[in-house]
Write a protein that holds these residues in place. Structure first.
Motif, mmCIF file in Angstrom:
data_model
loop_
_atom_site.group_PDB
_atom_site.id
_atom_site.type_symbol
_atom_site.label_atom_id
_atom_site.label_comp_id
_atom_site.label_asym_id
_atom_site.label_seq_id
_atom_site.Cartn_x
_atom_site.Cartn_y
_atom_site.Cartn_z
ATOM 1 N N SER A 154 61.347 14.204 51.674
ATOM 2 C CA SER A 154 60.248 13.989 50.738
ATOM 3 C C SER A 154 59.058 13.385 51.474
ATOM 4 O O SER A 154 59.156 13.053 52.660
ATOM 5 C CB SER A 154 60.687 13.073 49.599
ATOM 6 O OG SER A 154 60.980 11.776 50.103
ATOM 7 N N GLY A 160 58.871 13.324 45.430
ATOM 8 C CA GLY A 160 57.902 14.263 45.994
ATOM 9 C C GLY A 160 58.560 15.064 47.103
ATOM 10 O O GLY A 160 58.286 14.882 48.293
ATOM 11 N N THR A 199 60.385 18.537 40.051
ATOM 12 C CA THR A 199 59.174 18.126 40.762
ATOM 13 C C THR A 199 59.279 18.425 42.248
ATOM 14 O O THR A 199 60.373 18.506 42.812
ATOM 15 C CB THR A 199 58.913 16.621 40.604
ATOM 16 O OG1 THR A 199 60.016 15.902 41.182
ATOM 17 C CG2 THR A 199 58.761 16.227 39.154
ATOM 18 N N SER A 201 56.582 17.663 46.012
ATOM 19 C CA SER A 201 55.381 16.997 46.511
ATOM 20 C C SER A 201 54.236 18.005 46.579
ATOM 21 O O SER A 201 54.464 19.223 46.673
ATOM 22 C CB SER A 201 55.650 16.434 47.909
ATOM 23 O OG SER A 201 54.446 16.035 48.545
ATOM 24 N N HIS A 246 51.443 17.674 36.376
ATOM 25 C CA HIS A 246 52.218 16.784 37.238
ATOM 26 C C HIS A 246 52.968 15.763 36.390
ATOM 27 O O HIS A 246 52.722 15.629 35.181
ATOM 28 C CB HIS A 246 51.318 16.077 38.252
ATOM 29 C CG HIS A 246 50.232 15.241 37.637
ATOM 30 N ND1 HIS A 246 50.443 14.005 37.058
ATOM 31 C CD2 HIS A 246 48.891 15.484 37.499
ATOM 32 C CE1 HIS A 246 49.321 13.503 36.613
ATOM 33 N NE2 HIS A 246 48.343 14.383 36.862
ATOM 34 N N TRP A 253 53.141 14.535 42.354
ATOM 35 C CA TRP A 253 54.392 15.159 41.921
ATOM 36 C C TRP A 253 54.098 16.309 40.958
ATOM 37 O O TRP A 253 54.202 16.154 39.743
ATOM 38 C CB TRP A 253 55.290 14.155 41.202
ATOM 39 C CG TRP A 253 55.875 13.087 42.070
ATOM 40 C CD1 TRP A 253 55.630 12.843 43.373
ATOM 41 C CD2 TRP A 253 56.835 12.102 41.647
ATOM 42 N NE1 TRP A 253 56.348 11.766 43.820
ATOM 43 C CE2 TRP A 253 57.099 11.294 42.780
ATOM 44 C CE3 TRP A 253 57.463 11.829 40.454
ATOM 45 C CZ2 TRP A 253 57.985 10.230 42.729
ATOM 46 C CZ3 TRP A 253 58.349 10.770 40.397
ATOM 47 C CH2 TRP A 253 58.612 9.977 41.522
#
Length: 617
Positions: A154, A160, A199, A201, A246, A253
């Protein structure tokens, strides 16, 4: 001289015969003569046919086929009896086998923020090898499930995600992670991990490619303008000159578009990858984002549960069809911060094994107006009532997590935090403990790269709390490791860690704590205290095994429990004599296994103290 024969093993009466006493040479001569007579008299006589007689029957035309027929009949009878025995075993009614609860239903889970847990190579960041080093310590205090957070690559050790099928290289290699999984299993423990399914990044290659159009554009949800009221959920990407959906107030995210079947296929491929490595389950984060309303501000629960159900079905099918993991019981769980009871039920119906109860992470001195007992009592009463009404809901209780301030900091008092942990470990179902809460860690006092609740684990009194060998660590220490560290508390009788160990181990071997009912006594509001009991009932209204009664006092003053008058406990079982089993570290007026008698005694419970009693049913 004795009259019985010395060579006979037993007389007819069953008694051992007497032997000759050799008194003189005359007697010895008589003994020798008698012995020779016995030898002659006891010589065996030949019985049966002679060799010549047997030879007459060897080739007799009648006996030769008769022997063959008898031989065949013997083996047919033997085979028949064997087959009959098999049929009897197969058709006989089966014995009642006691059903064992799935491994995740009543175990102590331990969630550790990996970058702050243990740094094995001195680069300042905790890693999989460091976690491996501490496994034995966790096993010894009764931890059965390890939950490292995070594992997947992440941007900022968060949801993310930048690659769903890679471990974060800052935490070690995939081989390091595989070794951790294998070592966990060697110690007869389990390992679960986060799998963010909604989600990524903004640094994920999918999102970067989606900005310029093409197939990856539909991996996310884009709009030309922000829907009304959706300002907290939409952000503008200047390069695309559009707005993307997001996670609330987290612009880095972006939300995946599960309307696109390619997205679900990619996430499923990632789940299979981690299952093949050997993990025992997944925490599926933010499942309410699987489907959103037109404005993106709320979950479309029908769509979310339908997609979750399809995803879980695919996971279960993969496990059942893969020989290496076919026999594994995979745990799939999540949490809902703002979901209603019917939403919880719909997620269970979709295939999740349980939903974490988030209520206890909201307990703080501020939210409870410095009166913890009434606050806690109401939360427990509401949650337990919901579970009683919906038996399909499995419990998992947590007091701390990576996104919330540490328990001891929230309540401004370590004794109160320990008492809350005491209550947590005696609740029904599974419990999840946030690393460091077992020793009373507080938030870090300095502002570092990591959030204050993600401080370096306090292992010992050495530099950097034994969690790292460098000052430039990813996370800071709380600054009070001189007393509140793992090793010191483990070696000290009567410490908070020893209380934790006692209760965690007790949950593993006592049916009342594994499977029993939880009964909450009335709140003693004038004394900021209450009682609870754990009883395992049989169908005939009788109890199985032990009965446990806990007393907790969150107040500032002592109170005396008069068992007859107060009716502070409510078990439904007849209790009389018992013993003290466990108590918080600040209790000084009781000793382990101290005998008690409810018919005549009263008991003093001091401020911020908890005591557990055990009675034989």
């Amino acid at each position: 001289m004795a009259t019985s024969d010395p060579l006979m093993p037993l007389s007819e009466s069953g008694k051992t015969p007497q032997v000759y006493q050799l008194e003189d040479s005359k007697n010895e001569a008589h003994y020798t003569r008698d012995l020779e007579a016995v030898k002659v008299n006891t010589s065996p006589k030949f019985v049966g046919l002679t060799k010549e007689q047997l030879e007459q029957y060897r080739s007799d035309p009648f006996w030769k086929p008769m022997r063959l027929i008898l031989f065949i009949l013997f083996w047919l009878a033997w085979i028949g009896m064997f087959a009959g025995a098999v049929v009897i075993v197969v058709l006989s009614p089966k014995c009642d086998v006691k059903k064992q609860a799935s491994w995740y239903k009543n175990k102590v889970s331990y969630q550790a923020w990996t970058p702050a847990f243990r740094d094995s190579n001195g680069d300042g960041t905790g890693d999989f090898k460091g976690m491996n080093e501490k496994l034995d310590k966790l096993r010894k205090i009764g931890v059965q499930t390890l939950w490292p957070t995070p594992v997947i690559q992440s941007d900022t050790f968060s949801y993310g995600v930048t690659d769903f099928e890679k471990v974060d290289e800052r935490l070690g290699s995939e081989e390091d992670f595989k070794e951790l999984v294998d070592e966990v299993h060697d110690k007869e423990m389990k390992l679960v991990m986060d799998l963010p399914i909604t989600t990524t990044s903004t640094e994920h290659p999918w999102f970067k490619a989606s900005r310029s159009g093409g197939e990856f554009t539909s991996y996310y949800i884009w709009r030309d303008v922000v829907p009304r009221g959706g300002e907290e959920f939409w952000a503008k990407d200047d390069s695309a000159n559009k707005y993307y959906l997001h996670y609330q107030e987290k612009k880095h995210w972006p939300i995946l578009n599960w309307d696109n079947t390619q997205v679900s296929e990619k996430i499923l491929a990632a789940a299979k990858h981690w299952l093949d490595i050997g993990v025992d389950g997944f925490y599926l984060g933010f499942v309410e984002y699987l489907g959103r309303n037109a404005e993106g501000t709320q979950s479309d629960w029908d769509a979310s549960t339908d997609r979750l159900k399809a995803f879980i079905t695919e996971i279960r099918n993969y496990v059942n069809s893969t020989e290496a993991i076919r026999d594994k019981d995979i745990a799939l769980f999540s949490s809902l911060e703002n979901g209603h009871n019917d939403h919880q039920l719909s997620l269970i119906e979709a295939g999740l094994n349980y939903i974490i109860n988030p209520e206890l992470t909201n307990i703080s001195a501020q939210s409870c107006s410095n009166k913890i007992a009434p606050c806690l009592h109401k939360m427990l009463k509401d949650v337990l009532a919901n579970h009683d009404d919906n038996s399909e809901l499995e419990s998992m209780w947590e007091l701390g997590k990576p996104s919330a301030s540490r328990l001891a900091t929230r309540v401004n008092d370590r004794a109160t935090a320990e008492l809350l942990t005491f209550v947590q470990l005696l609740l029904p179902g599974a419990v999840n403990v946030y690393y460091g809460d077992e020793i009373g860690m507080m938030d870090s006092k300095t502002s570092g790269v990591a959030a204050a609740q993600r401080g370096m684990m306090q292992w010992d009194r050495t530099a950097h709390t034994g969690a790292s060998s460098t000052q430039n660590a990813t996370a800071d220490a709380a600054g009070d490791d001189s007393e509140f560290n793992f090793d010191d508390q483990y070696s000290k009788e009567g410490s908070q860690l020893k209380m934790f160990k006692k209760l965690a181990k007790l949950r593993l071997r006592d049916e009342a704590l594994m499977l029993g009912d939880y009964r909450l006594g009335a709140l003693q509001s004038d004394r900021d205290a209450f009682a609870f009991s754990r009883v395992y009932w049989k169908g005939d209204n009788s109890t199985v095994g032990n009965v446990y009664v806990g007393l907790v006092n969150f107040g500032e003053t002592d109170f005396t429990v008069d068992w007859k008058a107060d009716r502070l406990y409510h078990t439904g079982a007849k209790l009389a004599k018992g013993e003290v089993v466990a108590f918080t570290s600040n209790v000084k007026n009781y000793t382990p296994r101290q005998q008690i008698d409810l018919s005549s005694e009263t008991h003093l419970v001091g401020p911020k103290q908890g005591i557990l009693f055990r009675f034989a049913s």
